[in-house]
Enzyme design. Structure first.
Site: not given
Length: 100
Positions: A9, A84
């Site tokens: 990202h 994550e």
């Protein structure tokens, strides 16, 4: 031949602040959105073709994937197994505060 691209990202508010995010939601910064767009345009200019974009459902990854998908015209599939890992008590903590 199948090609797999791994794309992180763009910069987030927590990245900018030096904060550990883990599974805590954080927005992309303007720089992060530009990074996603620049990366997508580079891939397009290089002739990359995506059949699908697999993505974490976390907001920062989702926004990055949506920017890339808008340029490369690829569908997105969200998968919680790609998010994550949880950093436990360290989530939301500034990295500099851990350097005692």
């Amino acid at each position: 031949m199948t090609k797999i691209y791994l794309i992180r990202h763009g910069q987030t508010v927590f990245n900018e602040q030096g904060v550990i995010s883990g599974q805590i939601e954080t927005d992309l910064t303007e720089l992060g959105r530009r990074q996603a767009l620049d990366g997508a345009l580079k891939l397009k200019n290089e002739g990359a073709h995506f059949d699908v974009i697999l993505c974490s459902p976390l907001k920062r990854a989702k926004e990055t994937a949506e920017i890339i998908a808008s340029v490369l015209k690829a569908p997105i599939v969200f998968d919680a197994d790609l998010q994550e890992f949880n950093n436990g008590v360290y989530e939301g903590t500034k990295v500099e505060d851990l350097k005692h």
